[in-house]
Each structure stands twice: as structure tokens, then as C-alpha cells.
Enzyme design. Sequence first.
Site, short mmCIF file in Angstrom:
data_model
loop_
_atom_site.label_atom_id
_atom_site.label_comp_id
_atom_site.label_asym_id
_atom_site.label_seq_id
_atom_site.Cartn_x
_atom_site.Cartn_y
_atom_site.Cartn_z
N LYS A 1 0.85 -1.20 0.00
CA LYS A 1 0.00 0.00 0.00
C LYS A 1 0.88 1.24 0.00
CE LYS A 1 -3.96 2.02 2.47
NZ LYS A 1 -4.88 1.87 3.62
N SER A 33 -9.65 2.10 2.88
CA SER A 33 -8.80 2.80 1.94
C SER A 33 -7.84 1.87 1.19
CB SER A 33 -7.98 3.84 2.70
OG SER A 33 -7.14 3.22 3.68
N SER A 92 -10.11 -0.25 7.10
CA SER A 92 -9.53 -0.08 5.77
C SER A 92 -8.82 -1.30 5.20
CB SER A 92 -8.55 1.10 5.77
OG SER A 92 -9.25 2.30 6.02
#
Length: 483
Positions: free
Chosen positions: A77, A152, A176
Amino acid sequence: MRAFDETIRGLNQALVAGETTAVELVEAAFDRIAQLDGELNAFITLDKEGALAQAKASDEKGYSTDRPLQGIPLGIKDNIVTKDLKTTAASHILDNFIPIYDATVMEKLNAAGAITVGKLNMDEFAMGGSSETSYFGPVKNAWDHTRVPGGSSGGSAAAVASGEIIGALGSDTGGSIRQPAAFNGIVGMKPTYGRVSRNGLIAFASSLDQIGPMTRTVEDNAIMLEAIAGRDERDATSGDVDVPNYLEHLRDGIEGLKIAVPRQFFQDGTNEEMTAQIKKDIEILESLGATAEEVDLEHMHYGIPVYYIVASSEASSNLQRFDGIRYGYRAENVKDLEDLYVRSRSEGFGDEVKRRIMLGTFSLSSGYYDAYFNKAGRVRQLIAQEFAEIFENYDVIAGPVSPTTAFKLGERTDDPVAMYMSDLLTAPVNLAGLPSISVPGGFDSNGLPIGLQLIGNHFEEDTLYRAAYAFEQATDFHTKHPE
């Protein structure tokens, strides 16, 4: 061998047997990304040259079953810093930022021999529930490209679900990791706060953020968490707690496991299909020897307002460092220092980030601190205490990850409150610092994945893995992949 149909454990066995090489796996990953990512938009930055160099070095060393991550292509990420590889947090303000050091989790993955393919798309600074706030454009759901992948960590989830990579790291502040894992039909673990070092994670809300693995199977997830977990002297909030061998008791079964099922998980907007499927999932756990009883989490409905006050307040403080001076985007043709600050931040941050900075600054301001931030802190303790009371009598809490399956792209972008409610069933877990896993739990009538959420007591990820593995082996949900 179609590497994207395999697991970490399966690929490790193939590498040990000489049936494939890390170079072949990396090339297969980049071929798959070239085929799919123009549509998915799961990656922001790719590093084919670096990945191939890592792969060649890995092949020269040789393989063993006690190093299962060696030679495995993974995605990271883009809010986890990677030395000499651009890290943007999906924001314009960092779109040219190249870190000079690795996050602790990257040091651990590198030591384990894993190969970094690239950096994954996300909501800007991890602020969002749909991966639509990225400066680099929205990510799409791996199962239905008209729908969101969750946020996210949407890029991480979509890339794993579509087979672009075998596993990924995400971060979870209010759901997330778990929500995008559920929306894409994969396994996502949010570890106990402090189980994994946050050193090198670009901070959103420091008392809530936690890095965790996202994979196709429970066993692969346990392999990744064991590699990245542990005490870190560079993170004062990391727990000085031994990391167990998560695979040792993975197959022990769940006979006698006591499961709490909060009634509130099936209220407040949880749709009928979600409710029906999750209750079937809990019946499967009972058929495997567990017992399930309904309980109350009476303060759970305060989770969203408390979470957004706490998270936004911490974000407004953490994001002060992005000022156009030391690194990142800097506005041009400014009049003075104040103009530089204002314009760099105004032009560099997206609307959702600005909204949360403003909400947090308001909550911390003179005259409102006691009414909002201080009160939110007190209610947070009530939520944590309620969880603690449940774990005095139960081993695991079970329920849905999200009130609904993946919603349409653009459906909630103009309604922040509706977007925030996506975290209704996950945010309380972060407020209490507990571990929680999302495991594939079925599909709705549109063929969209449903996630079963299992919540454990502090530092009891091994119990969650054992329960999740038993459920996974009793079902075939994890074997289904998007076309």
C-alpha cells in the site's frame, strides 16, 4: 503454472521443487498487471527492474519450506515508505516523494525474501471508504468494475482478488483492510494495535492505524503476519509481546469455541441479504463445534461519531508536517511564507483530506475540545470496556464486516455521512485496539462477495486464524475468483 491462481504456500512448494523460479513469478505478475490494471487502476507505481533484480538474487540463493515468502511477488500500500521507490499516499502533495529509508515492515519482508512488485492505490492519506479519493483516480472492484473496491486499501484488495499479485500489505484505521477484503472476497487481517510496527507508515490517526496482510487464504495471511509482526524499538506503541507460530495450531479446529454475536451488528442499515448470509456462516461455525450466543454492544452506535472525531483530530495534527517546505508539493509564485503554506496545502490536498483536517482542527480548538475530542475519548473507553466484558465470557465475536456489499462508483462521493457509515461495523474494533479478520463468507444475489468478520481479544490473532481457517475449509467461498 498460472501463478495468479496459486497461494503463497503453493508457490513456495513449487519453488523448492524447482518447478518454477522467482523470475518467472515476477514476469507472470507483471504480465497480469499489464493485462488488467489499465481497468482496475490498483497500482500507482511499478518497479519491474527492481523486482526482477530481487528475483534473480533470490533464485541464486535457493529455497526452503522454512522461508515461505522468499521469491513471492507482493504489493505494498502506498502509505508504507519504501526506500528509493516513490511513496505518495495517493496524494498530489507527495506525488514526487522518494523515501530514503524502509518502513520496519519492509525491512522484515525484505529479510524474509519477499519481492516488492510496486505500490498500491488507495484513498488519499487513507482517508476514505471506497478508494475514490486518490489523486491518481479511483480503483475498481475486482468482481464488478462499476463498483468500488472498498477503502482505503482498495488497491491492495483488488490486486490480490484479481490475481495481479499473491499478497499485499494494507493499513487499517477504521476498517480499511477488512472492508475492501470483504468487498473483493479475500482475507484481510487487522492485527492488535501494537502487534505490527507503524514505523514508516505515513500517519493518518496514530492511535488507530495498524498495518496488516491481505491474501487469498487464511494460511497465507498467517504466514505474512508472522513475518511482519513483533516489537520495534523505533515505534514506542509496538507491543513487547512474543509473536506465536500462527501455523502451529491453525488446523486444531474450533470445538468448544465460544462465539458472541452482537445484536447491533444486524441493525442500523445492515441489509437483509447480508444478515441472512452471516447468520448462515455462524451456523457453519456452530456445526464445527463452536457455540454462539447473542450479546449486546450497547455503545457500538457511538463508534462512527467517536471514530471520526478522534481520527480527524489526530489527522489534523499529523498532516501539519506537509507544508511545502521540507518535501512534497510546493506551490509556485507565492507572495510570502504564509501564502506558501496555504497554497501548497490547498493545492496539494484533496477535498476529503481537507474536510477531515477542518473537522479535526475544530474538535481540538479552544472552547470545543471538551465538548468533542475529550468527550469522544471518554466514550471510546466505554466501547473498549464493553468489548473487554464480552471477552471475559467469549473467545470470538462474529458478524458482518459491512452493512452492505460493494456499492456503485460515485454513489456516495457527494454524501460524506453515507460514506462514513460504511465503517459502522469495523471502526469500534480500532477504537478498542482489537484484532479482527475478514474472511470470504458468501455472495449476494448480484454475485458480490460478503465478508464474515471475526474479532478477537488483544494479541489473540492465533485464535482468529484458527476460527477463520476452520470456516474457510468448511466452505468454498475462497475458491471462487472474479472472471
